[in-house]
Write an enzyme that holds these catalytic residues in place. Sequence first.
Site, short mmCIF file in Angstrom:
data_model
loop_
_atom_site.label_atom_id
_atom_site.label_comp_id
_atom_site.label_asym_id
_atom_site.label_seq_id
_atom_site.Cartn_x
_atom_site.Cartn_y
_atom_site.Cartn_z
N ASN A 110 6.71 -2.28 8.73
CA ASN A 110 7.38 -1.05 9.15
C ASN A 110 6.59 -0.30 10.23
OD1 ASN A 110 9.75 -1.07 7.56
ND2 ASN A 110 8.59 -0.40 5.76
N LYS A 165 0.83 -1.20 0.00
CA LYS A 165 0.00 0.00 0.00
C LYS A 165 0.87 1.25 0.00
CE LYS A 165 -3.93 1.96 2.55
NZ LYS A 165 -3.40 3.33 2.64
N GLY A 166 0.33 2.36 -0.49
CA GLY A 166 1.08 3.61 -0.48
C GLY A 166 1.38 4.08 0.94
N ASP A 212 7.35 3.57 -9.60
CA ASP A 212 6.35 4.40 -8.91
C ASP A 212 6.36 5.80 -9.51
OD1 ASP A 212 4.74 5.82 -7.18
OD2 ASP A 212 5.60 4.96 -5.36
#
Length: 379
Positions: free
Chosen positions: A273, A46-47, A75
Amino acid sequence: MSEDESNSVSCSLSLESDGYSDEEYDTNLNKLIENESLNWIFVGGKGGVGKTTTSCSIAVQLSKRRESVLLLSTDPAHNTSDAFNQKFTNQPTLINSFDNLYCMEIDTNYSENTAFKLNKKEMFDNILPELLHSFPGIDEALCFAELMQSIKNMKYSVIVFDTAPTGHTLRLLAFPDLLKKALGYLINIREKLKGTLNVLKNFTNNEMEFDSLYEKINHLNAMSSSIQANFQNPMKTTFVCVCIPEFLSVYETERLIQELTKKNISCYNIVVNQVVFPLDSPNVNLENCKNLLSQIKNEQIQSYFNDLISKTEELEDVYISRRKLQSKYLTQIKNLYSNDFHIVCMPQLKNEIRGLNNISSFSEMLLQSKDIPIYKDNL
């Protein structure tokens, strides 16, 4: 995430299919970095979850073991330039302080300069674009095809793809199927209209153009098959999923893994993260502090320390709330994937990861094993 969705993840993407035993589910990326057979490593999710930081860090570690490494950004945001504080273009550029690590940023938007660009002045050439555009997304697939073919011909030991958010990446990985379907449609038309085409060739005296056209079709068809074979070869290609311990990110990671399973693309690493790890708490009891304060007669000192204790309690509440919330999703990640994936939890850091020094430090942490930090109330 429903139980049905959770159970639909195929074992075909597990570590077992890539030669890892049940005792080797390390919580680090050492096996990925040490696997010298890999040619393409895709990093996606996901962004805003740290894909660029992760892909840059993987590339840095690979540069210590491989002869030549290319970090390739697909990207449109192209954050790799910001990450390394260096301007990159659509041509491989050596990253400062390295002699074998290159970076390039490419635009995957459709361009007319594809291998299927035709001379519109010729009569039959006008038919092909109409046929192709009857397949939604075929223009993008053609661009992806040309891109992947050029990448396939590059002479790097390994290429790390810093991909766009999930939807765009899935279209990139799906292009061989779409392209083969469209080209198969054209080939079928040719077979059905073979007699008519022979008449047209004689009538237009343009036999070479017709033969050239279908030579292009056959070439693209073979190229798509070759790239798809690379995608589906776990010895050559793998996908690293990146997420954060939040609902939307975990849900999208599950969707991504399911799609990779359907496409038979290897995936055995997940990087989580922005994880809040337990703190090494000082041996301080706030209630004892309050009792001690009550014995102090100086009101000014009492007021100062009462305010300090109050703020400390607020920070502690925020920290615990965050840990509990993340633990909910870390528990889901552990239950879903710990038997089949290397799950690497990376800590929430106080500074953003920019510049070679910070990226290098982050890359070292990817190789260090860390337990998934589940808050004790969630056990």
